[in-house]
Motif scaffolding. Structure first.
Motif, PDB file in Angstrom:
ATOM      1  N   ILE A 243      38.991  45.500  45.274  1.00  0.00           N
ATOM      2  CA  ILE A 243      38.701  44.485  44.272  1.00  0.00           C
ATOM      3  C   ILE A 243      37.877  45.132  43.161  1.00  0.00           C
ATOM      4  O   ILE A 243      36.771  45.609  43.395  1.00  0.00           O
ATOM      5  CB  ILE A 243      37.938  43.296  44.886  1.00  0.00           C
ATOM      6  CG1 ILE A 243      38.782  42.665  46.003  1.00  0.00           C
ATOM      7  CG2 ILE A 243      37.583  42.272  43.805  1.00  0.00           C
ATOM      8  CD1 ILE A 243      38.051  41.658  46.853  1.00  0.00           C
ATOM      9  N   ASN A 244      38.474  45.178  41.977  1.00  0.00           N
ATOM     10  CA  ASN A 244      37.778  45.636  40.775  1.00  0.00           C
ATOM     11  C   ASN A 244      37.651  44.431  39.856  1.00  0.00           C
ATOM     12  O   ASN A 244      38.464  43.506  39.911  1.00  0.00           O
ATOM     13  CB  ASN A 244      38.559  46.754  40.082  1.00  0.00           C
ATOM     14  CG  ASN A 244      38.571  48.012  40.917  1.00  0.00           C
ATOM     15  OD1 ASN A 244      37.534  48.541  41.277  1.00  0.00           O
ATOM     16  ND2 ASN A 244      39.768  48.489  41.250  1.00  0.00           N
ATOM     17  N   PHE A 245      36.671  44.442  39.002  1.00  0.00           N
ATOM     18  CA  PHE A 245      36.399  43.278  38.166  1.00  0.00           C
ATOM     19  C   PHE A 245      36.897  43.495  36.750  1.00  0.00           C
ATOM     20  O   PHE A 245      36.863  44.607  36.227  1.00  0.00           O
ATOM     21  CB  PHE A 245      34.900  42.971  38.181  1.00  0.00           C
ATOM     22  CG  PHE A 245      34.414  42.653  39.559  1.00  0.00           C
ATOM     23  CD1 PHE A 245      34.687  41.431  40.138  1.00  0.00           C
ATOM     24  CD2 PHE A 245      33.738  43.595  40.305  1.00  0.00           C
ATOM     25  CE1 PHE A 245      34.274  41.138  41.425  1.00  0.00           C
ATOM     26  CE2 PHE A 245      33.314  43.324  41.597  1.00  0.00           C
ATOM     27  CZ  PHE A 245      33.585  42.094  42.164  1.00  0.00           C
ATOM     28  N   THR A 246      37.367  42.417  36.143  1.00  0.00           N
ATOM     29  CA  THR A 246      37.767  42.420  34.745  1.00  0.00           C
ATOM     30  C   THR A 246      36.727  41.622  33.974  1.00  0.00           C
ATOM     31  O   THR A 246      35.905  40.915  34.569  1.00  0.00           O
ATOM     32  CB  THR A 246      39.150  41.775  34.570  1.00  0.00           C
ATOM     33  OG1 THR A 246      39.083  40.429  35.062  1.00  0.00           O
ATOM     34  CG2 THR A 246      40.225  42.543  35.327  1.00  0.00           C
ATOM     35  N   GLU A 247      36.774  41.707  32.669  1.00  0.00           N
ATOM     36  CA  GLU A 247      35.767  41.019  31.863  1.00  0.00           C
ATOM     37  C   GLU A 247      35.824  39.509  31.985  1.00  0.00           C
ATOM     38  O   GLU A 247      34.847  38.832  31.730  1.00  0.00           O
ATOM     39  CB  GLU A 247      35.881  41.455  30.411  1.00  0.00           C
ATOM     40  CG  GLU A 247      35.439  42.895  30.229  1.00  0.00           C
ATOM     41  CD  GLU A 247      35.384  43.300  28.776  1.00  0.00           C
ATOM     42  OE1 GLU A 247      35.380  42.423  27.900  1.00  0.00           O
ATOM     43  OE2 GLU A 247      35.344  44.509  28.536  1.00  0.00           O
ATOM     44  N   ASP A 248      36.958  38.963  32.390  1.00  0.00           N
ATOM     45  CA  ASP A 248      37.057  37.504  32.522  1.00  0.00           C
ATOM     46  C   ASP A 248      37.163  37.057  33.981  1.00  0.00           C
ATOM     47  O   ASP A 248      37.638  35.970  34.264  1.00  0.00           O
ATOM     48  CB  ASP A 248      38.247  36.982  31.723  1.00  0.00           C
ATOM     49  CG  ASP A 248      39.575  37.550  32.215  1.00  0.00           C
ATOM     50  OD1 ASP A 248      39.573  38.500  33.027  1.00  0.00           O
ATOM     51  OD2 ASP A 248      40.619  37.044  31.780  1.00  0.00           O
ATOM     52  N   PHE A 249      36.715  37.892  34.905  1.00  0.00           N
ATOM     53  CA  PHE A 249      36.824  37.559  36.331  1.00  0.00           C
ATOM     54  C   PHE A 249      36.113  36.243  36.626  1.00  0.00           C
ATOM     55  O   PHE A 249      36.661  35.355  37.251  1.00  0.00           O
ATOM     56  CB  PHE A 249      36.251  38.693  37.186  1.00  0.00           C
ATOM     57  CG  PHE A 249      36.690  38.633  38.613  1.00  0.00           C
ATOM     58  CD1 PHE A 249      37.878  39.226  38.998  1.00  0.00           C
ATOM     59  CD2 PHE A 249      35.942  37.974  39.572  1.00  0.00           C
ATOM     60  CE1 PHE A 249      38.304  39.183  40.312  1.00  0.00           C
ATOM     61  CE2 PHE A 249      36.359  37.915  40.890  1.00  0.00           C
ATOM     62  CZ  PHE A 249      37.550  38.517  41.262  1.00  0.00           C
TER      63      PHE A 249
END
Length: 187
Positions: free
Chosen positions: A41-47
């Motif tokens: 699980i990696n995060f995006t700016e709009d997670f």
């Protein structure tokens, strides 16, 4: 005589080959544990865009929620959930991490692992800018905390919090005063 030797060799070969053929490399059901792929699980700016939101990734529910009675320090009250677009995403600290991450400045990331089969380890990569013991993770079985781990590194390097999972593990809650979660790996 030659056919007898050939027959004896054939019998010996069959006696050796038969048990070997019973040993299969088929791991579809090794010890009753389902095969699985690691979950990254990696995060995006709009997670997440605010407190009290839940997202699901590969069957794992992630929620950004307020602090519970088992979390705190940082002079924050139980239930505190702070979200600030300027600091909660794209967090960069002393380590120079520039990957999108979830900053925990008055909030908790819940990782719901209930129902995952065969996973024995969670690795939570963090970036702490507060000090040793400031970023913590609690592992739960039901409502009971069965394990707690905390960071030992301050802001110079990313650090992996590694948590051993059991069949009954149901939830991981991660919180910090000035830390961020960069990624999660479930194996």
């Amino acid at each position: 005589m030659r056919s007898f030797i050939f027959s004896a060799k054939s019998v010996i070969l069959m006696l050796v080959a038969l048990p070997l053929s019973l040993c299969s490399n088929n791991n579809d059901d090794k010890d009753g544990i389902d095969n699985f792929d690691p979950i990254v699980i990696n995060f995006t700016e709009d997670f997440f865009t605010d407190c009290n939101q839940t997202r699901e990734v590969d069957g794992v529910k992630l929620s950004f929620v307020g602090l519970s009675e088992n979390e705190g320090g940082c002079s924050l009250e139980i239930g505190t959930c702070r979200w600030n677009d300027n600091i909660s995403l794209g967090f960069t600290s002393g380590s120079g991490n520039t990957a999108p991450s979830i900053a925990l400045f008055g909030g908790t990331l819940e990782i719901d692992i209930d129902g995952l089969v065969g996973y024995t380890k969670a690795t939570i990569t963090i970036d702490d800018n507060c000090g040793a013991g400031c970023t913590n993770a609690n592992l739960y079985e039901g409502i009971n905390v069965i394990s707690t781990i905390e960071n030992t590194v301050l802001g110079k390097d990313l650090e992996d919090l590694v948590i051993g999972l059991t069949e009954d593990s149901s939830l991981i809650r991660v919180w910090s005063c000035e830390g961020a979660i960069v990624s999660i790996l479930l194996e």
